[in-house]
Write a protein that holds these residues in place. Structure first.
Motif, PDB file in Angstrom:
ATOM      1  N   SER A   1       0.850  -1.188   0.000  1.00 27.48           N
ATOM      2  CA  SER A   1       0.000   0.000   0.000  1.00 27.48           C
ATOM      3  C   SER A   1       0.883   1.235   0.000  1.00 27.48           C
ATOM      4  N   THR A   2       0.315   2.328  -0.490  1.00 28.98           N
ATOM      5  CA  THR A   2       1.059   3.588  -0.597  1.00 28.98           C
ATOM      6  C   THR A   2       0.244   4.691   0.068  1.00 28.98           C
ATOM      7  N   SER A   3       0.930   5.529   0.822  1.00 28.96           N
ATOM      8  CA  SER A   3       0.264   6.648   1.485  1.00 28.96           C
ATOM      9  C   SER A   3       1.212   7.841   1.544  1.00 28.96           C
ATOM     10  N   ASP A   4       0.660   8.989   1.937  1.00 30.72           N
ATOM     11  CA  ASP A   4       1.506  10.167   2.118  1.00 30.72           C
ATOM     12  C   ASP A   4       2.414  10.013   3.325  1.00 30.72           C
ATOM     13  N   VAL A   5       1.841   9.472   4.409  1.00 34.44           N
ATOM     14  CA  VAL A   5       2.576   9.342   5.672  1.00 34.44           C
ATOM     15  C   VAL A   5       2.393   7.933   6.214  1.00 34.44           C
ATOM     16  N   LEU A   6       3.487   7.321   6.625  1.00 35.34           N
ATOM     17  CA  LEU A   6       3.458   6.043   7.314  1.00 35.34           C
ATOM     18  C   LEU A   6       4.030   6.253   8.714  1.00 35.34           C
ATOM     19  N   VAL A   7       3.238   5.945   9.725  1.00 37.33           N
ATOM     20  CA  VAL A   7       3.684   6.055  11.110  1.00 37.33           C
ATOM     21  C   VAL A   7       3.982   4.655  11.629  1.00 37.33           C
ATOM     22  N   VAL A   8       5.213   4.434  12.035  1.00 40.87           N
ATOM     23  CA  VAL A   8       5.621   3.153  12.600  1.00 40.87           C
ATOM     24  C   VAL A   8       5.495   3.259  14.118  1.00 40.87           C
ATOM     25  N   GLY A   9       4.476   2.607  14.659  1.00 30.43           N
ATOM     26  CA  GLY A   9       4.223   2.662  16.092  1.00 30.43           C
ATOM     27  C   GLY A   9       2.848   3.230  16.368  1.00 30.43           C
ATOM     28  N   GLY A  10       2.036   2.462  17.117  1.00 29.55           N
ATOM     29  CA  GLY A  10       0.670   2.857  17.391  1.00 29.55           C
ATOM     30  C   GLY A  10       0.393   3.155  18.844  1.00 29.55           C
ATOM     31  N   GLY A  11       1.426   3.646  19.578  1.00 35.99           N
ATOM     32  CA  GLY A  11       1.183   4.170  20.913  1.00 35.99           C
ATOM     33  C   GLY A  11       0.567   5.549  20.817  1.00 35.99           C
ATOM     34  N   ILE A  12       0.430   6.236  21.946  1.00 33.47           N
ATOM     35  CA  ILE A  12      -0.259   7.522  21.904  1.00 33.47           C
ATOM     36  C   ILE A  12       0.483   8.548  21.054  1.00 33.47           C
ATOM     37  N   ILE A  13       1.811   8.485  21.002  1.00 34.43           N
ATOM     38  CA  ILE A  13       2.562   9.446  20.190  1.00 34.43           C
ATOM     39  C   ILE A  13       2.359   9.163  18.708  1.00 34.43           C
ATOM     40  N   GLY A  14       2.430   7.902  18.305  1.00 39.01           N
ATOM     41  CA  GLY A  14       2.174   7.562  16.910  1.00 39.01           C
ATOM     42  C   GLY A  14       0.743   7.863  16.501  1.00 39.01           C
ATOM     43  N   LEU A  15      -0.205   7.596  17.413  1.00 34.01           N
ATOM     44  CA  LEU A  15      -1.610   7.823  17.096  1.00 34.01           C
ATOM     45  C   LEU A  15      -1.931   9.304  16.937  1.00 34.01           C
ATOM     46  N   VAL A  16      -1.409  10.131  17.835  1.00 33.43           N
ATOM     47  CA  VAL A  16      -1.715  11.567  17.714  1.00 33.43           C
ATOM     48  C   VAL A  16      -1.055  12.147  16.476  1.00 33.43           C
ATOM     49  N   THR A  17       0.120  11.635  16.117  1.00 34.97           N
ATOM     50  CA  THR A  17       0.771  12.078  14.878  1.00 34.97           C
ATOM     51  C   THR A  17      -0.080  11.711  13.671  1.00 34.97           C
ATOM     52  N   ALA A  18      -0.576  10.481  13.648  1.00 37.81           N
ATOM     53  CA  ALA A  18      -1.402  10.032  12.521  1.00 37.81           C
ATOM     54  C   ALA A  18      -2.709  10.815  12.447  1.00 37.81           C
ATOM     55  N   TRP A  19      -3.342  11.042  13.585  1.00 39.02           N
ATOM     56  CA  TRP A  19      -4.616  11.770  13.616  1.00 39.02           C
ATOM     57  C   TRP A  19      -4.450  13.188  13.075  1.00 39.02           C
ATOM     58  N   ARG A  20      -3.451  13.884  13.576  1.00 38.80           N
ATOM     59  CA  ARG A  20      -3.241  15.256  13.130  1.00 38.80           C
ATOM     60  C   ARG A  20      -2.821  15.320  11.663  1.00 38.80           C
TER      61      ARG A  20
END
Length: 388
Positions: A6-25
């Motif tokens: 899959s291809t995306s603009d942003v890939l966040v490695v890590g789904g803790g609160i820091i990764g999640l807030v980065t992905a959400w924003r």
């Protein structure tokens, strides 16, 4: 076996609160975003107490970090209101304040020095006598010698926060790949994604490494940009305050007992969190009899009635610590690779400002002024001049 691609603009490695807030924003800014993590919403937040303690967490030599902590603390009320409005989930935010107390003359002197540092930094805290401390919190031990009242330090429930961030990400269109990222892929000296456990790849224009204490263990990251993150073990206890004991504590209470930090964080749902040890033991997450004993012993000296409460959970987790105990935020020396890690004991507190900083740099390429002291490049090797 099917292979993911899959291809995306942003890939966040890590789904803790820091990764999640980065992905959400990032998703809110219109970027197609993927999170790679086998259990989104897990990580160190499951163990954290959730103290939003910019003032009482102040340490000597960390005045620069204080500015970032305060900036994030100021954003918390609006951040919580937005998150709860989007998700309909309560994250347990309480503006209850903190009381830091001293049990002997040495601790009292230490608290006096901390109070002086807080005042020099322009922070609001009030010195109280032992009697005044006990008037605020009647369950405190009679031997309390004095304390600092900080009404501006609040709390949130990190587990609820993580769950709400997962929901917010889903509503914003973030795609979750519930698998392990095994290797960073680099093409022509640029990060382009990760290889995942099913043999496939996740590709992206920009990769954010936000894997907490595991951030330094992703294969394929060039040696000169591997984040210098180490795990620091913390053991935490959870007790339940029966209705017959309520109210037990009205605010967070913390102290240094025989050189060890201990805190008691009361939740509105009757839970009481007691923590936390700080152990440099690598990747060990064993809950030990000694760790539980020390926490209960020190907490008992603060609040003797605590030993009558049911013990409902013991848990150990790993804080991601950097060499200067401050986070690494923003681009690395490898194009396409950014970091959001190393938050150590301030991950929950720094969640709002981290999301804002990372969204800004992901969309504009510019690291906001407040985050510039925390660029990952501060740990990069300094180029040596070649002899003539």
């Amino acid at each position: 076996m099917s292979r993911t691609r899959s291809t995306s603009d942003v890939l966040v490695v890590g789904g803790g609160i820091i990764g999640l807030v980065t992905a959400w924003r990032a998703a809110q800014r219109g970027l197609s975003t993927t999170v790679a993590d086998p259990e989104p919403g897990g990580g160190a937040a499951r163990v954290a107490a959730g103290m939003l303690a910019a003032v009482t967490e102040l340490h000597y030599g960390e005045e620069t970090l204080l500015a970032l902590n305060l900036a994030s603390a100021r954003r918390y009320p609006d951040f919580v209101a937005e998150l709860q409005d989007v998700t309909g989930q309560d994250v347990g935010h309480r503006a209850c304040g903190t009381l830091a107390v001293a049990l002997d003359a040495d601790d009292r002197a230490h608290l006096r020095e901390l109070h002086a540092l807080q005042i020099r930094c322009g922070l609001e805290s009030e010195w109280l006598s032992g009697r005044e401390c006990r008037r605020l919190e009647p369950m405190l031990a009679p031997g309390v010698r004095g304390g600092l009242r900080v009404d501006g330090d609040h709390q949130v429930d990190p587990r609820r926060l993580a769950a709400a961030l997962v929901t917010a990400c889903e509503k914003a269109g973030v795609v979750f790949h519930r698998g392990h990222a095994e290797r960073l892929t680099v093409v022509r000296d640029r990060a382009t994604g990760v290889a995942v456990a099913d043999g496939g790849t996740l590709e992206a224009d920009q990769v954010v490494l936000a894997a907490g204490s595991l951030s330094g263990r992703l294969d394929g990251v060039p040696g000169d940009v591997v984040p210098p993150v180490r795990p620091v073990k913390g053991q935490v206890l959870r007790l339940t305050v029966p209705r017959a004991f309520a109210p037990f504590l009205s605010r967070t209470v913390r102290a240094v007992v025989r050189g060890s930090h201990v805190y008691l964080v009361p939740r509105e749902n009757g839970e009481l969190v007691v923590g936390a040890t700080s152990e440099e033991l690598g990747w060990d997450t064993t809950v030990t009899a000694g760790g539980v004993y020390e926490l209960l012993r020190d907490a008992h000296e603060l609040v003797p009635g605590l030993t009558e409460l049911p013990l409902t959970e013991t848990l150990a987790g790993l804080r991601p610590a950097s060499p200067d105990n401050a986070p690494m935020l923003g681009p690395t020396a490898l194009p396409g690779l950014l970091l959001a890690t190393g938050h150590y004991r301030n991950g929950v507190l720094l969640t709002p400002v981290t999301g804002d900083v990372m969204a800004e740099v992901l969309t504009t390429g510019v690291l906001p002024d407040e985050a510039r002291p925390f660029t990952p490049r501060r740990f990069s090797p300094v180029p040596q001049e070649q002899p003539a």
